[in-house]
Write a protein that holds these residues in place. Sequence first.
Motif, PDB file in Angstrom:
ATOM      1  N   THR A 213       0.810  -1.225   0.000  1.00 61.47           N
ATOM      2  CA  THR A 213       0.000   0.000   0.000  1.00 61.47           C
ATOM      3  C   THR A 213       0.841   1.272   0.000  1.00 61.47           C
ATOM      4  OG1 THR A 213      -0.104   0.056   2.418  1.00 61.47           O
ATOM      5  CG2 THR A 213      -1.791  -1.221   1.283  1.00 61.47           C
ATOM      6  N   ILE A 214       2.165   1.157   0.186  1.00 61.69           N
ATOM      7  CA  ILE A 214       3.020   2.329   0.361  1.00 61.69           C
ATOM      8  C   ILE A 214       3.691   2.694  -0.958  1.00 61.69           C
ATOM      9  CG2 ILE A 214       4.949   3.287   1.661  1.00 61.69           C
ATOM     10  CD1 ILE A 214       4.371   1.286   3.860  1.00 61.69           C
ATOM     11  N   HIS A 215       3.652   3.978  -1.301  1.00 70.02           N
ATOM     12  CA  HIS A 215       4.363   4.456  -2.489  1.00 70.02           C
ATOM     13  C   HIS A 215       5.874   4.378  -2.256  1.00 70.02           C
ATOM     14  CE1 HIS A 215       0.759   7.020  -4.090  1.00 70.02           C
ATOM     15  NE2 HIS A 215       0.408   5.790  -3.748  1.00 70.02           N
ATOM     16  N   ASN A 216       6.632   4.360  -3.348  1.00 68.28           N
ATOM     17  CA  ASN A 216       8.081   4.178  -3.250  1.00 68.28           C
ATOM     18  C   ASN A 216       8.745   5.231  -2.374  1.00 68.28           C
ATOM     19  OD1 ASN A 216       8.087   1.917  -4.971  1.00 68.28           O
ATOM     20  ND2 ASN A 216       8.181   3.201  -6.795  1.00 68.28           N
ATOM     21  N   HIS A 217       8.357   6.490  -2.541  1.00 69.78           N
ATOM     22  CA  HIS A 217       9.027   7.566  -1.816  1.00 69.78           C
ATOM     23  C   HIS A 217       8.702   7.561  -0.319  1.00 69.78           C
ATOM     24  CE1 HIS A 217       5.318   9.913  -1.338  1.00 69.78           C
ATOM     25  NE2 HIS A 217       5.009   9.478  -2.544  1.00 69.78           N
ATOM     26  N   ALA A 218       7.637   6.845   0.091  1.00 69.53           N
ATOM     27  CA  ALA A 218       7.252   6.807   1.500  1.00 69.53           C
ATOM     28  C   ALA A 218       7.846   5.621   2.249  1.00 69.53           C
ATOM     29  CB  ALA A 218       5.730   6.780   1.621  1.00 69.53           C
ATOM     30  N   LEU A 219       8.588   4.764   1.558  1.00 69.04           N
ATOM     31  CA  LEU A 219       9.221   3.621   2.216  1.00 69.04           C
ATOM     32  C   LEU A 219      10.373   4.091   3.091  1.00 69.04           C
ATOM     33  CD1 LEU A 219       9.355   1.125  -0.783  1.00 69.04           C
ATOM     34  CD2 LEU A 219       7.905   0.902   1.241  1.00 69.04           C
ATOM     35  N   PRO A 220      10.650   3.382   4.187  1.00 70.00           N
ATOM     36  CA  PRO A 220      11.802   3.746   5.023  1.00 70.00           C
ATOM     37  C   PRO A 220      13.121   3.217   4.480  1.00 70.00           C
ATOM     38  CG  PRO A 220      10.615   1.936   6.033  1.00 70.00           C
ATOM     39  CD  PRO A 220       9.831   2.325   4.811  1.00 70.00           C
ATOM     40  N   TYR A 221      13.132   2.621   3.301  1.00 73.23           N
ATOM     41  CA  TYR A 221      14.337   2.129   2.640  1.00 73.23           C
ATOM     42  C   TYR A 221      14.224   2.415   1.149  1.00 73.23           C
ATOM     43  CZ  TYR A 221      11.006  -1.506   4.094  1.00 73.23           C
ATOM     44  OH  TYR A 221       9.868  -2.163   4.495  1.00 73.23           O
ATOM     45  N   ILE A 222      15.325   2.275   0.441  1.00 74.71           N
ATOM     46  CA  ILE A 222      15.356   2.666  -0.970  1.00 74.71           C
ATOM     47  C   ILE A 222      14.689   1.624  -1.864  1.00 74.71           C
ATOM     48  CG2 ILE A 222      16.888   3.240  -2.895  1.00 74.71           C
ATOM     49  CD1 ILE A 222      18.888   4.284  -0.864  1.00 74.71           C
ATOM     50  N   ASP A 223      14.966   0.352  -1.623  1.00 75.39           N
ATOM     51  CA  ASP A 223      14.400  -0.717  -2.442  1.00 75.39           C
ATOM     52  C   ASP A 223      13.254  -1.393  -1.702  1.00 75.39           C
ATOM     53  OD1 ASP A 223      15.925  -1.811  -0.436  1.00 75.39           O
ATOM     54  OD2 ASP A 223      16.625  -3.491  -1.654  1.00 75.39           O
ATOM     55  N   ARG A 224      12.548  -2.282  -2.384  1.00 74.55           N
ATOM     56  CA  ARG A 224      11.497  -3.068  -1.754  1.00 74.55           C
ATOM     57  C   ARG A 224      12.053  -4.425  -1.317  1.00 74.55           C
ATOM     58  NH1 ARG A 224       6.133  -1.333  -2.162  1.00 74.55           N
ATOM     59  NH2 ARG A 224       5.983   0.657  -3.278  1.00 74.55           N
ATOM     60  N   PRO A 225      11.464  -5.025  -0.287  1.00 71.21           N
ATOM     61  CA  PRO A 225      11.975  -6.318   0.199  1.00 71.21           C
ATOM     62  C   PRO A 225      11.953  -7.394  -0.878  1.00 71.21           C
ATOM     63  CG  PRO A 225      10.440  -5.342   1.779  1.00 71.21           C
ATOM     64  CD  PRO A 225      10.357  -4.510   0.534  1.00 71.21           C
ATOM     65  N   LEU A 226      12.825  -8.387  -0.710  1.00 77.01           N
ATOM     66  CA  LEU A 226      12.894  -9.487  -1.678  1.00 77.01           C
ATOM     67  C   LEU A 226      11.566 -10.220  -1.797  1.00 77.01           C
ATOM     68  CD1 LEU A 226      16.402 -10.988  -0.786  1.00 77.01           C
ATOM     69  CD2 LEU A 226      15.785  -9.693  -2.849  1.00 77.01           C
ATOM     70  N   ALA A 227      10.838 -10.355  -0.691  1.00 78.40           N
ATOM     71  CA  ALA A 227       9.582 -11.102  -0.733  1.00 78.40           C
ATOM     72  C   ALA A 227       8.556 -10.422  -1.631  1.00 78.40           C
ATOM     73  CB  ALA A 227       9.033 -11.257   0.683  1.00 78.40           C
ATOM     74  N   THR A 228       8.478  -9.102  -1.597  1.00 81.77           N
ATOM     75  CA  THR A 228       7.522  -8.418  -2.468  1.00 81.77           C
ATOM     76  C   THR A 228       7.979  -8.466  -3.923  1.00 81.77           C
ATOM     77  OG1 THR A 228       8.599  -6.292  -2.070  1.00 81.77           O
ATOM     78  CG2 THR A 228       6.802  -6.890  -0.607  1.00 81.77           C
ATOM     79  N   ASN A 229       9.287  -8.407  -4.158  1.00 81.80           N
ATOM     80  CA  ASN A 229       9.783  -8.514  -5.536  1.00 81.80           C
ATOM     81  C   ASN A 229       9.544  -9.905  -6.112  1.00 81.80           C
ATOM     82  OD1 ASN A 229      10.735  -5.867  -5.735  1.00 81.80           O
ATOM     83  ND2 ASN A 229      12.687  -6.398  -4.772  1.00 81.80           N
ATOM     84  N   ASN A 230       9.731 -10.947  -5.298  1.00 83.79           N
ATOM     85  CA  ASN A 230       9.628 -12.318  -5.801  1.00 83.79           C
ATOM     86  C   ASN A 230       8.204 -12.850  -5.840  1.00 83.79           C
ATOM     87  OD1 ASN A 230      12.397 -12.245  -5.979  1.00 83.79           O
ATOM     88  ND2 ASN A 230      12.764 -13.601  -4.226  1.00 83.79           N
TER      89      ASN A 230
END
Length: 458
Positions: A213-230
């Motif tokens: 539910t979170i937009h990229n710029h609102a994440l507390p880290y630069i990339d998304r976790p591996l689980a969401t990518n995979n």
Amino acid sequence: MKKFVLVSAMSCLGFTAYAQQAPPAEPVTPLAQETRMKALEDQVRTLAEEVAVLRGELNAVRDAKSPQSASDARVLLASSHLDPGTLVTGAPVSPASEPSQLPQTQAAASTQPQTYGGATSNAKLLNPDISLIGDFIGTAGHNIVSPSRSLELHESEVGLQAIIDPYARADAFISFGETGVNVEEGYVTFTSLPAGLLMKVGKLRADFGKVNTIHNHALPYIDRPLATNNLVGGEDGIDDAGISISRFLPAPKDWFFEGTAQVFRGDSSTLYAANRREDLSVVGHVRGYRDLSESTNLDLGISYSRGHSNLGTDLGSNFFTNLYAADATLRWKPLRRAIYKNFLLRTELFWSARDQLSAVNIFETQHAFGMYTSAEYRVNRRWTLGGRFDRSGRATSANLTDTGFSGILTYWPSEFSQIRGQYRFGHLALGAPGDFSNANEFLFQFLFVMGAHGAHPF
């Protein structure tokens, strides 16, 4: 009013002087006393007449200053860009100035308000809140499995948000990247439906877990976790056109429960694909929230999603992907002691069951598990420390597992900008089980915000 005060003061001084000049020892005869009373009556009568005259003048001034004249004067002052105590000519404005005393050029200006961009100033009240968020990312290091660009303007997001009427509001977020323009979200929210329902209609991020539910710029880290990518469609996640209905649910004491049901078209990046009109996807989410203390709260959730696997027109309508998720968030923020100190601990678990064909064209279901745990601590107004652990299988090859760790440091020049650095280590699977490649990378990010940007999901 100034005349009235002046006359009163002079009368008081006259009475005082008269009392001081009267000889105290001289005996008062009846004739002298009568003469003195007559003089006092004459003075009171004179004061009463002067007060009546002043009241008449004040009423005349009030009648001359009509509401239209006051409105014209305000428009004139606004259009002149001067201090309210000065006219265009630079002469001071008296509170009792009448419109007939204004110069002809000023009177003409007062009847024709100045326009900006083809619209009057009142029309600007109907414009939405507009914001722009820039997200610049750089990457250095070694990664042969999923390499990133060295420098890129990852995303520029324009937000348009406004209340339509007392029953609905609209939100639209358009992202501009190096690969093109995309409507990240654009939906209308109906807030006054019967039975306490809240409905959203449009393109929106699915209420599946937390990170989706979170937009990229609102994440507390630069990339998304591996689980969401995979497992959950990569960076875009479950983001599709659909309808969402949510409602508060009955809950035990000190708990807050919310249920959400969503139906989407069925197209979500590499996760789902709709080959027919009826190939819809669904999402369900139940959230529980509780305050553990004045400074600490707990947020729990479970999610489910189902859609057609993206295997093409011939096979996709008969193959499904089922996703299950659970999330937990612990927040600590001592508002009474320090507004710039807080701690957040979050974990999400994912389980994917994907129908597909094996290498020898046999129907199979791949069961893959993924998770991440992240923590962030706001040290003071400027600095935030964080870390994240990742582990995830792959949706199409559950026997391949990726593991990673990240350390994050964020500097806040202000509430409208961030500078973030992240070290990322990955133990990433290659094409065969047991074959891995280690990735060591350093990522940096510059974020900036312009305009009024609404809050993101809590």
